[in-house]
Write a protein that holds these residues in place. Structure first.
Motif, short mmCIF file in Angstrom:
data_model
loop_
_atom_site.label_atom_id
_atom_site.label_comp_id
_atom_site.label_asym_id
_atom_site.label_seq_id
_atom_site.Cartn_x
_atom_site.Cartn_y
_atom_site.Cartn_z
N ARG A 111 0.73 -1.18 0.11
CA ARG A 111 0.10 -0.11 0.02
C ARG A 111 0.83 1.23 -0.10
O ARG A 111 1.53 1.57 0.87
N ILE A 112 0.95 2.01 -1.00
CA ILE A 112 1.80 3.23 -1.25
C ILE A 112 0.80 4.37 -1.67
O ILE A 112 -0.20 4.04 -2.57
N SER A 113 0.82 5.45 -1.19
CA SER A 113 0.28 6.75 -1.65
C SER A 113 0.34 6.89 -3.38
O SER A 113 1.55 6.97 -3.68
N ARG A 114 -0.48 7.13 -3.91
CA ARG A 114 -0.57 7.26 -5.43
C ARG A 114 -1.25 8.46 -5.58
O ARG A 114 -2.40 8.56 -5.11
N GLY A 126 -16.24 -1.22 -9.61
CA GLY A 126 -17.61 -1.19 -10.28
C GLY A 126 -18.15 0.05 -9.71
O GLY A 126 -17.98 0.73 -8.77
N PRO A 127 -19.65 0.10 -10.29
CA PRO A 127 -20.49 1.42 -9.81
C PRO A 127 -20.66 1.65 -8.22
O PRO A 127 -20.43 2.65 -7.79
N SER A 128 -20.97 0.43 -7.56
CA SER A 128 -21.13 0.83 -6.05
C SER A 128 -19.93 0.95 -5.34
O SER A 128 -19.83 1.46 -4.38
N GLU A 129 -18.90 0.09 -5.87
CA GLU A 129 -17.47 0.38 -5.29
C GLU A 129 -16.86 1.82 -5.52
O GLU A 129 -16.43 2.33 -4.48
N LYS A 130 -17.22 2.42 -6.68
CA LYS A 130 -16.82 3.73 -6.82
C LYS A 130 -17.47 4.61 -5.93
O LYS A 130 -16.94 5.66 -5.53
N ARG A 131 -18.73 4.45 -5.78
CA ARG A 131 -19.26 5.46 -4.77
C ARG A 131 -19.00 5.38 -3.34
O ARG A 131 -18.73 6.30 -2.68
N GLU A 132 -18.55 4.22 -2.95
CA GLU A 132 -17.90 4.03 -1.64
C GLU A 132 -16.58 4.68 -1.55
O GLU A 132 -16.21 5.32 -0.59
N PHE A 133 -15.72 4.56 -2.83
CA PHE A 133 -14.50 4.86 -2.76
C PHE A 133 -14.62 6.39 -2.68
O PHE A 133 -13.63 7.26 -1.92
N ALA A 134 -15.38 7.02 -3.23
CA ALA A 134 -15.61 8.43 -3.42
C ALA A 134 -15.82 9.12 -1.88
O ALA A 134 -15.56 10.40 -1.92
N LEU A 135 -16.24 8.53 -1.17
CA LEU A 135 -16.73 9.14 0.11
C LEU A 135 -15.38 8.96 1.11
O LEU A 135 -15.49 9.52 2.34
N LEU A 136 -14.50 8.37 0.65
CA LEU A 136 -13.13 8.21 1.63
C LEU A 136 -12.25 9.10 1.37
O LEU A 136 -11.91 9.71 0.29
N GLY A 138 -7.73 10.25 2.47
CA GLY A 138 -6.55 9.86 3.03
C GLY A 138 -6.22 8.39 3.01
O GLY A 138 -6.53 7.59 2.12
N ASN A 139 -5.75 7.75 4.22
CA ASN A 139 -5.24 6.35 4.12
C ASN A 139 -6.29 5.42 4.15
O ASN A 139 -6.38 4.28 3.61
N ARG A 140 -7.65 5.80 4.60
CA ARG A 140 -8.71 4.89 4.33
C ARG A 140 -9.06 4.71 2.88
O ARG A 140 -9.44 3.64 2.12
N ARG A 141 -8.97 5.86 2.07
CA ARG A 141 -9.06 5.65 0.56
C ARG A 141 -7.94 4.85 -0.03
O ARG A 141 -8.27 3.76 -0.85
N THR A 142 -6.68 4.90 0.44
CA THR A 142 -5.66 4.20 -0.26
C THR A 142 -5.99 2.79 0.22
O THR A 142 -5.79 1.74 -0.50
N HIS A 143 -6.11 2.39 1.44
CA HIS A 143 -6.60 1.07 1.84
C HIS A 143 -7.43 0.37 1.08
O HIS A 143 -7.48 -0.68 0.85
N PHE A 144 -8.81 0.97 1.03
CA PHE A 144 -10.06 0.59 0.02
C PHE A 144 -9.50 0.26 -1.27
O PHE A 144 -9.78 -0.86 -1.56
#
Length: 223
Positions: A111-114, A126-136, A138-144
């Motif tokens: 896991r590296i910051s990009r 996928g569509p649902s995953e993108k919606r979840e990703f958009a809400l995150l 910092g590190n939670r975004r990278t981790h997800f």
């Protein structure tokens, strides 16, 4: 499941070379970058050691064939064996998954910051995953993102059809996205086949293994 330490270590690398076939040593020597050469040598040597132990053969008896999609399979005395295996590496970590038979895939990513996670997410999620990703953030975004990436890559590698399977065309089960360590899904193109996926991530890396689900198929125990 077997973890391979890919950190620089002259003694380990020298011993690993002894496990390789003449053709594999030539292949190792073609890598221009020392890190790429080390990762190939250590992972291939570890894979050979694991398979020779499981198949009760020596290194000269063990060879590899390749499927039409480029996925390798094991041969003992040039006879194909049903044992299933898959290898992945990232940075100083390698993973080897082995099962008695069945389609199997494994993936690992440090896991590296990009800065391009937003762009990559369009190709991976996928569509649902993108919606979840958009809400995150910092590190939670990278981790997800890396968790989804490794889960999907393991599934695609298990399917064994190369890049013909678009990761954005299927989604990781909701329970797994919410934190469950294991789940089952079906590819839209194969609605009658169940695939089990397991999250193997640690604080150092994201990782996952996937296998074609069947009561008779289970991963080899860790050693």
């Amino acid at each position: 499941m077997f973890h391979v330490d890919l950190a620089p270590h002259a003694t380990h690398e020298a011993r690993a070379l002894e496990w390789l076939s003449p053709e594999e040593r030539v292949r190792s020597g073609r890598f221009l970058h020392a890190g790429s050469r080390r990762r190939f040598t250590l992972c291939r040597a570890a894979l050979r050691a694991v398979l020779c132990h499981r198949l009760a053969c020596n290194g000269q008896q063990l060879t590899f064939g390749t499927s039409s999609y480029g996925k390798p399979f094991a041969q003992v005395d040039e006879v194909p064996n049903p044992i299933s295996f898959n290898v992945s590496h990232s940075g100083s970590h390698g993973l080897i998954a082995v099962a008695p038979h069945g389609r199997l895939g494994v993936d690992i990513e440090e896991r590296i910051s990009r800065d391009d996670l937003g762009h990559l997410s369009d190709a991976v999620l996928g569509p649902s995953e993108k919606r979840e990703f958009a809400l995150l953030r910092g590190n939670r975004r990278t981790h997800f993102f890396f968790r989804m990436w490794t889960l999907k890559e393991a599934l695609i590698k298990a399917l064994g059809v190369g890049f013909s399977q678009d990761p954005a065309k299927f989604e990781v089960p909701l329970a797994v996205r919410r934190g469950a360590k294991t789940g089952t899904l079906r590819f839209p193109s194969l609605p009658r086949t169940d695939w089990r996926v397991d999250d193997l991530g640690t604080k150092d890396f994201a990782a996952a293994v996937a296998i074609e689900a069947s009561p008779r198929r289970s991963l080899m125990p860790s050693e």
